[in-house]
Design a protein around this motif. Structure first.
Motif, PDB file in Angstrom:
ATOM      1  N   LEU A  22     -17.676   5.471  35.150  1.00 33.14           N
ATOM      2  CA  LEU A  22     -16.571   4.914  35.938  1.00 33.14           C
ATOM      3  C   LEU A  22     -15.472   5.935  36.228  1.00 33.14           C
ATOM      4  CD1 LEU A  22     -16.244   1.311  34.433  1.00 33.14           C
ATOM      5  CD2 LEU A  22     -17.579   2.081  36.386  1.00 33.14           C
ATOM      6  N   SER A  74     -26.100  -7.141  33.242  1.00 32.88           N
ATOM      7  CA  SER A  74     -25.240  -6.055  33.695  1.00 32.88           C
ATOM      8  C   SER A  74     -24.019  -6.008  32.800  1.00 32.88           C
ATOM      9  CB  SER A  74     -24.790  -6.283  35.134  1.00 32.88           C
ATOM     10  OG  SER A  74     -25.890  -6.289  36.016  1.00 32.88           O
ATOM     11  N   GLY A  75     -23.452  -4.806  32.589  1.00 28.49           N
ATOM     12  CA  GLY A  75     -22.235  -4.709  31.786  1.00 28.49           C
ATOM     13  C   GLY A  75     -22.019  -3.303  31.294  1.00 28.49           C
ATOM     14  N   MET A  76     -20.976  -3.129  30.489  1.00 26.18           N
ATOM     15  CA  MET A  76     -20.689  -1.808  29.950  1.00 26.18           C
ATOM     16  C   MET A  76     -21.728  -1.473  28.892  1.00 26.18           C
ATOM     17  SD  MET A  76     -18.109  -1.064  31.806  1.00 26.18           S
ATOM     18  CE  MET A  76     -17.597   0.493  31.052  1.00 26.18           C
ATOM     19  N   PHE A  84     -21.211   2.042  32.979  1.00 25.28           N
ATOM     20  CA  PHE A  84     -21.534   0.680  33.410  1.00 25.28           C
ATOM     21  C   PHE A  84     -22.989   0.613  33.882  1.00 25.28           C
ATOM     22  CE2 PHE A  84     -21.936  -2.268  37.052  1.00 25.28           C
ATOM     23  CZ  PHE A  84     -21.726  -3.467  36.373  1.00 25.28           C
ATOM     24  N   ARG A 108     -25.732  -1.598  35.941  1.00 18.53           N
ATOM     25  CA  ARG A 108     -25.989  -2.717  36.841  1.00 18.53           C
ATOM     26  C   ARG A 108     -27.497  -2.961  36.844  1.00 18.53           C
ATOM     27  NH1 ARG A 108     -27.208  -6.778  39.791  1.00 18.53           N
ATOM     28  NH2 ARG A 108     -25.864  -7.418  41.507  1.00 18.53           N
ATOM     29  N   VAL A 158     -18.063  -5.928  39.978  1.00 16.08           N
ATOM     30  CA  VAL A 158     -17.398  -6.384  38.751  1.00 16.08           C
ATOM     31  C   VAL A 158     -18.063  -5.662  37.580  1.00 16.08           C
ATOM     32  CG1 VAL A 158     -16.974  -8.357  37.222  1.00 16.08           C
ATOM     33  CG2 VAL A 158     -16.906  -8.670  39.714  1.00 16.08           C
ATOM     34  N   VAL A 159     -17.273  -4.876  36.823  1.00 14.45           N
ATOM     35  CA  VAL A 159     -17.884  -4.134  35.713  1.00 14.45           C
ATOM     36  C   VAL A 159     -17.515  -4.708  34.346  1.00 14.45           C
ATOM     37  CG1 VAL A 159     -18.161  -1.997  37.015  1.00 14.45           C
ATOM     38  CG2 VAL A 159     -16.060  -2.366  35.712  1.00 14.45           C
ATOM     39  N   GLU A 172     -20.362  -9.954  35.479  1.00 11.52           N
ATOM     40  CA  GLU A 172     -20.530  -8.508  35.599  1.00 11.52           C
ATOM     41  C   GLU A 172     -21.712  -8.209  36.514  1.00 11.52           C
ATOM     42  OE1 GLU A 172     -20.153  -9.567  32.153  1.00 11.52           O
ATOM     43  OE2 GLU A 172     -18.637  -8.214  31.286  1.00 11.52           O
ATOM     44  N   GLY A 173     -21.518  -7.265  37.394  1.00 10.08           N
ATOM     45  CA  GLY A 173     -22.587  -6.884  38.313  1.00 10.08           C
ATOM     46  C   GLY A 173     -22.410  -7.479  39.699  1.00 10.08           C
TER      47      GLY A 173
END
Lengths: 232, 107
Positions: free
Chosen positions: A25, A61-63, A71, A73, B27-28, B38-39
């Motif tokens: 990011l 999806s996420g950190m 991140f 996806r 959206v992270v 998220e995503g």
């Protein structure tokens, strides 16, 4: 995102392959997993790649855990369960898996086994397992289970699956049968990869009836999808 | 969740084919009761037209503005929005929670 990565991602999605993008990011540098491998300017270590892949398999999806600012996806297609062998167990496994949200494909060149009467509503393929699997392009959200008991059918399927990013590979058969299978796969130069095979297939629920074995297989596939696991 | 992409990516390609610049917002991270997971993606062209969503409509305006700026300077940015329930009520929006959105130009 660079157009080249976008095109790669778009191609994977258009081909119905599950794909993932990892973004740093801070500066937007990215890596794409398109089912075949990783591409892009962001270099990830093996542990990061493995975690990102696990997130893709679970469609999350996420950190990225334990790493600052990465991140993930996940572009996951619905999970697929590819069953080799239109066996009695398969007749229970296919509808159960469809109810659980899987796209189910049964491969069996024996047309009398893989018939629409026995498998209403299921996608059936009558080509030889390795040809059928090449056509299906096994991706990271695919599970492959062999149920024929016949090495002529099971082995080519397992060899194809071991060369793919399938999140789950399972094979029906006793420990003794599996030991022989491992020996054959070792002769084919797949001694290390063969450790990915879950065998005897399924969680040990105690049931022996075909419908109960189907439950144990589906339960194990779901467990591996979300929890990951090295085969016992 | 390939669905978002199946909707949005073809539109990105159409804009590109028309010679439009494009940015993608994602959206992270979310905290609390944010409406999009998220995503979730929002794609924007240089005219400020957009497809997809990153909230229930509360922050799209701000995200589109930043997306157009990202196309102009070629830089990515991470935006944070914290919407308290009272604030959401005041502006008549049903959003709550907090959300972090990453905006990147396609280039």
């Amino acid at each position: 995102m660079k157009w080249t990565l976008f095109e790669r991602l778009q191609r994977a999605i258009a081909n119905n392959a599950s794909a993932a993008v990892v973004t740093r990011l801070d500066d937007g540098v990215q890596a794409v997993f398109d089912g075949g491998g990783w591409e892009g300017d962001l270099s990830l270590d093996d542990a990061q790649k493995a975690t990102a892949l696990r997130m893709l398999i679970a469609d999350k999806s996420g950190m990225l855990a334990n790493v600052e600012g990465l991140f993930v996806r996940a572009y996951a297609r619905p999970p697929r369960l590819i069953v080799i062998g239109a066996a009695h167990i398969s007749q229970f496994l296919a509808p159960m898996a469809m109810l659980a949200g899987f796209e189910v494909i049964i491969i069996d060149p024996r047309r009398s086994f893989a018939s629409a009467e026995r498998f209403p509503g299921v996608t059936l393929m009558h080509s030889w397992p390795d040809e059928a699997l090449a056509q299906l392009k096994i991706d990271a959200t695919s599970a492959v289970v062999t149920l024929t008991h016949d090495p002529k059918l099971d082995d080519p399927a397992l060899i194809s699956a071991l060369g793919s990013p399938a999140f789950y590979i399972g094979a029906l058969g006793s420990k003794r049968t599996h030991a022989k299978r491992i020996a054959r796969l070792a002769e084919a130069g797949l001694a290390d990869q063969a450790a990915r095979i879950h065998a005897p297939v399924g969680l040990d629920l105690g049931g022996r009836a075909p419908r109960e074995i189907a439950v144990s297989i589906l339960a194990q596939v779901i467990q591996v999808r979300y929890r990951g696991s090295a085969p016992a | 969740m390939a669905t978002d992409a199946e909707e949005i990516f073809p539109q990105i390609e159409r804009w590109r084919a028309q010679g439009q610049r494009v940015a993608l917002a994602t959206v992270v991270q979310t905290w609390g009761s944010s409406p999009r997971a998220e995503g979730s993606h929002l794609a924007v062209n240089e005219r400020g037209e957009f497809v997809g969503s990153v909230s229930g409509g509360c922050i799209e305006g701000a995200v589109v503005t930043e997306a157009v700026a990202a196309m102009e300077d070629g830089k990515t940015r991470t935006l944070e929005f914290g919407i308290s329930d009272e604030q959401a009520w005041e502006v008549g929006l049903a959003c709550g929670g907090q959300v972090r959105v990453f905006v990147e130009p396609l280039q």
